[in-house]
Design an enzyme around this catalytic site. Structure first.
Site, PDB file in Angstrom:
ATOM      1  N   GLU A   1       0.798  -1.226   0.000  1.00 48.74           N
ATOM      2  CA  GLU A   1       0.000   0.000   0.000  1.00 48.74           C
ATOM      3  C   GLU A   1       0.834   1.283   0.000  1.00 48.74           C
ATOM      4  OE1 GLU A   1      -2.961  -0.119   3.104  1.00 48.74           O
ATOM      5  OE2 GLU A   1      -3.933  -1.876   2.255  1.00 48.74           O
TER       6      GLU A   1
ATOM      7  N   GLU B   1      -5.457  -8.516   0.774  1.00 49.26           N
ATOM      8  CA  GLU B   1      -6.118  -8.183   2.042  1.00 49.26           C
ATOM      9  C   GLU B   1      -7.585  -7.883   1.784  1.00 49.26           C
ATOM     10  OE1 GLU B   1      -4.500  -4.969   4.418  1.00 49.26           O
ATOM     11  OE2 GLU B   1      -2.453  -5.671   4.039  1.00 49.26           O
TER      12      GLU B   1
HETATM   13  C1  FCB Z   1      -4.488  -2.031   5.514  1.00 52.23           C
HETATM   14  C2  FCB Z   1      -3.117  -2.418   6.023  1.00 52.23           C
HETATM   15  C3  FCB Z   1      -3.134  -3.512   7.059  1.00 52.23           C
HETATM   16  C4  FCB Z   1      -4.303  -3.384   8.000  1.00 52.23           C
HETATM   17  C5  FCB Z   1      -5.596  -3.183   7.259  1.00 52.23           C
HETATM   18  C6  FCB Z   1      -6.813  -3.084   8.132  1.00 52.23           C
HETATM   19  O1  FCB Z   1      -4.462  -0.730   5.038  1.00 52.23           O
HETATM   20  O2  FCB Z   1      -2.307  -2.856   4.956  1.00 52.23           O
HETATM   21  O3  FCB Z   1      -1.894  -3.509   7.694  1.00 52.23           O
HETATM   22  O4  FCB Z   1      -4.058  -2.411   8.924  1.00 52.23           O
HETATM   23  O5  FCB Z   1      -5.505  -2.046   6.463  1.00 52.23           O
END
Ligand code: FCB
Length: 471
Positions: free
Chosen positions: A193, A377
Site C-alpha cells: 500500500e 487483504e
Molecule cells: C491495511 C493495512 C493492514 C491493516 C488493514 C486493516 O491498510 O495494509 O496492515 O491495517 O488495512
C-alpha cells in the site's frame, strides 16, 4: 503438499464439525472458489504482530517512534509486544496449518534484518529463515512483503521517503533478502500500500512519520514506486523461480448525485486512490488529473524513472475494504458524504462488496496489461468477545462470504484472480487505532496472549477441508 486434513478437523468445535451449526459461509456449488488452485490464505504484517522490538539487534522503526509519541495512537498503544509472535511463531504456524489455510502473507521488518551500515543482522534474519522453512514444511504457500511500513528510523532521520536515496537503500535490502531467503518464498511483494505510506505518512500525517504536505506525498510516492521498480530486477536475478509483484490498496468512490460535478468528484477520488499508483506501474505515467486535484505538486522525476517503475509484474496484489460516497467540494476536489442507514464495521467503514467487483472489472478495461491478481487483504474489524470459549463473529462471516462472492463475480467477468488472503490471521496492532479494533479470524487476549479461533476461522477451515476432500 497441503496440510493434514485431520488436523483441520481437530480445530473445529463439535457444533461445526458434526454439522449441527448452520453454515452461513460455504460458497455455492458454482463458485470459482471451489477450484482447488484458487489459493485461500491469511495475512499479517511484522510491526502489527511481532513485538520484541528491542530484541536480537532490531533497530527502531518509524512506527516505534510514532507510536511512542502521545496523541498519535488510540489509548497510547504501541507495537512493543503486539501478539508476541516473535516468540510464539511456532504455535502460530501450527494454528495456521490446523485451520487448513493454504497461503500465508507476512512481512519482513527491515530494521530487524539490516544494520545502519547496510550489513545483515544474522539473528533477525534467522527468525525469518526458521519461520519460512517451517511454513514450507507445512506445505503453506508463502507470500512475503518486503515493506509493510516499518522503515528503519535511521533512514527517516535522513529524509525517509522524501530522500531519493531511500529507494536505493530499499533495493540493497531487497537484494540481501532475496539472496538469503531464495527458495522459501513463493511470491515477493515489494511494497504494501504505497498510498498509505505516501499519503497517510507524508500527506496528512495520520501515520508514521506524521508529516502533512501534499507535495511531500507525491514526492514520497515517487520514491516508493522507484524503490519498487529498482527492486524487481534484483528479486528476479536472485530468486528466479518466485513471483514478483506489489500490493496496492484500492478505493471505490461513488458520486452523491447525478450532477456532473459529483461525477467528476467520484472520478477524482478514484484517481487519487487508484490511478496515482496503478497508472505509473501499468502505464508508465502519473495521471494528469491528480495535479488538477493537487495543483503544483508534480514530483521530481528523473530520466528513466518511469521505465524503471513500469517494469512488468508477475502479479498485482489488491487490498480492498470499503467505499466512499463523495460530492464535489465546490473547488477542484471532493468531500466525503457518509451515507445514512448502510451497514458499517467497527472502523465505521461501509460494507460494500460490489465495490471490489466493480473496481476489478474496471481495471481490466483500463489496463490492457493487467497482471494476474491476488486479493492480498480483505476483512473487517468487530468488537469481538470470547464467550464460553467461543467468538461468534457473525458479521465477519457474512462479510467474508459476500466479498468472496464479489471475487467470484469478477472472475466470471474475465478478471484473472488467483487467490485471496483474508486480513487478518489474528487480532493485532491496528496502526493509529491500536488494539481496540479487532480484524483477526483468531482472537487475541492481550493480557495472556491466549489465541481463540473465532467462528469465522472455523467455517473457512470447514470449507477448505470440504474442498480438499473433493475428487
Ligand atoms: C491495511 C493495512 C493492514 C491493516 C488493514 C486493516 O491498510 O495494509 O496492515 O491495517 O488495512
Amino acid at each position: 503438499m497441503a496440510n493434514d486434513a485431520s488436523a483441520v478437523f481437530d480445530t473445529l468445535s463439535p457444533a461445526v464439525s458434526n454439522g449441527s451449526l448452520a453454515d452461513p459461509f460455504t460458497p455455492p456449488a458454482d463458485s470459482s472458489l471451489w477450484r482447488k488452485n484458487f489459493l485461500l490464505g491469511a495475512a499479517t504484517a511484522s510491526y502489527q504482530i511481532e513485538g520484541a522490538v528491542n530484541e536480537d539487534g532490531r533497530l527502531p522503526s518509524i512506527w516505534d517512534t510514532f507510536s511512542a509519541t502521545p496523541g498519535n495512537v488510540l489509548a497510547g498503544d504501541t507495537g512493543a509486544v503486539a501478539c508476541d509472535h516473535y516468540h510464539r511463531w511456532e504455535a502460530d504456524v501450527e494454528m495456521l496449518a490446523s485451520l487448513g489455510l493454504e497461503g500465508y502473507r507476512l512481512s519482513i521488518a527491515w530494521p530487524r534484518v539490516m544494520d545502519a551500515a547496510g550489513l545483515p543482522n544474522r539473528n533477525g534474519l534467522d527468525f525469518y529463515k526458521r519461520l519460512l522453512n517451517r511454513l514450507k514444511e507445512k506445505g503453506i504457500t508463502t507470500s512475503v512483503t518486503l515493506y509493510h511500513w516499518d522503515l528503519p528510523q535511521h533512514l527517516e532521520d535522513r529524509g525517509g521517503w522524501l530522500n531519493r536515496d531511500t529507494a536505493y537503500r530499499f533495493a540493497d535490502y531487497a537484494d540481501l533478502m532475496s539472496r538469503e531467503l531464495a527458495g522459501t518464498v513463493d511470491a515477493w511483494a515489494t511494497l504494501n500500500e504505497p498510498w498509505c505510506s505516501a499519503y497517510l505518512g507524508y500527506g496528512n500525517g495520520h501515520h508514521a512519520p506524521g508529516l502533512a504536505n501534499d507535495r511531500f506525498a507525491t514526492q514520497a510516492m515517487h520514491h516508493l514506486l522507484l524503490a519498487h521498480g529498482l527492486a524487481i530486477p534484483v528479486l528476479r536475478a536472485n530468486d528466479p523461480a518466485s513471483q514478483k509483484g506489489i500490493v496496492a490498496n484500492i478505493g471505490r468512490g461513488t458520486p452523491n448525485s447525478d450532477s456532473a460535478a459529483d461525477q467528476r468528484a467520484a472520478h477524482l477520488f478514484e484517481v487519487q486512490h487508484n490511478a496515482w499508483i496503478l497508472d505509473p506501474l501499468l502505464k508508465g505515467a502519473y495521471p494528469q488529473d491528480l495535479f488538477e486535484l493537487w495543483p503544483g505538486t508534480e514530483p521530481l522525476v528523473l530520466d528513466g524513472d518511469m521505465q524503471t517503475i513500469s517494469a512488468p509484474l508477475d502479479f498485482l496484489g489488491i487490498n480492498y475494504y470499503f467505499r466512499t460516497n463523495v460530492a464535489s467540494d465546490g473547488a477542484h476536489g471532493f468531500r466525503d458524504v457518509p451515507l445514512e442507514g448502510v451497514e458499517r464495521t467497527q472502523m465505521g467503514w461501509e460494507v460494500y462488496p460490489d465495490g471490489l467487483r466493480d473496481l476489478l472489472t474496471g481495471f481490466k478495461r483500463t489496463y490492457h496489461n493487467l497482471p494476474p491478481i491476488y486479493i492480498t487483504e480483505n476483512g473487517m474489524a468487530s468488537d469481538d468477545k470470547v464467550i464460553d470459549g467461543h467468538v461468534d463473529d457473525t458479521q465477519r462471516i457474512s462479510f467474508l462470504k459476500r466479498h468472496l462472492a464479489a471475487v467470484d463475480q469478477a472472475i466470471k467477468a474475465g478478471v484473472d484472480i488467483r487467490g485471496y488472503f483474508l486480513w487478518s490471521l489474528m487480532d493485532n496492532f491496528e496502526w493509529a487505532f491500536g488494539y481496540e479494533r479487532r480484524f483477526g479470524v483468531v482472537h487475541i487476549d492481550y493480557s495472556t496472549q491466549k489465541r481463540t479461533v473465532k467462528r469465522s476461522a472455523e467455517l473457512v477451515a470447514k470449507f477448505l477441508k470440504e474442498r480438499k476432500a473433493r475428487v
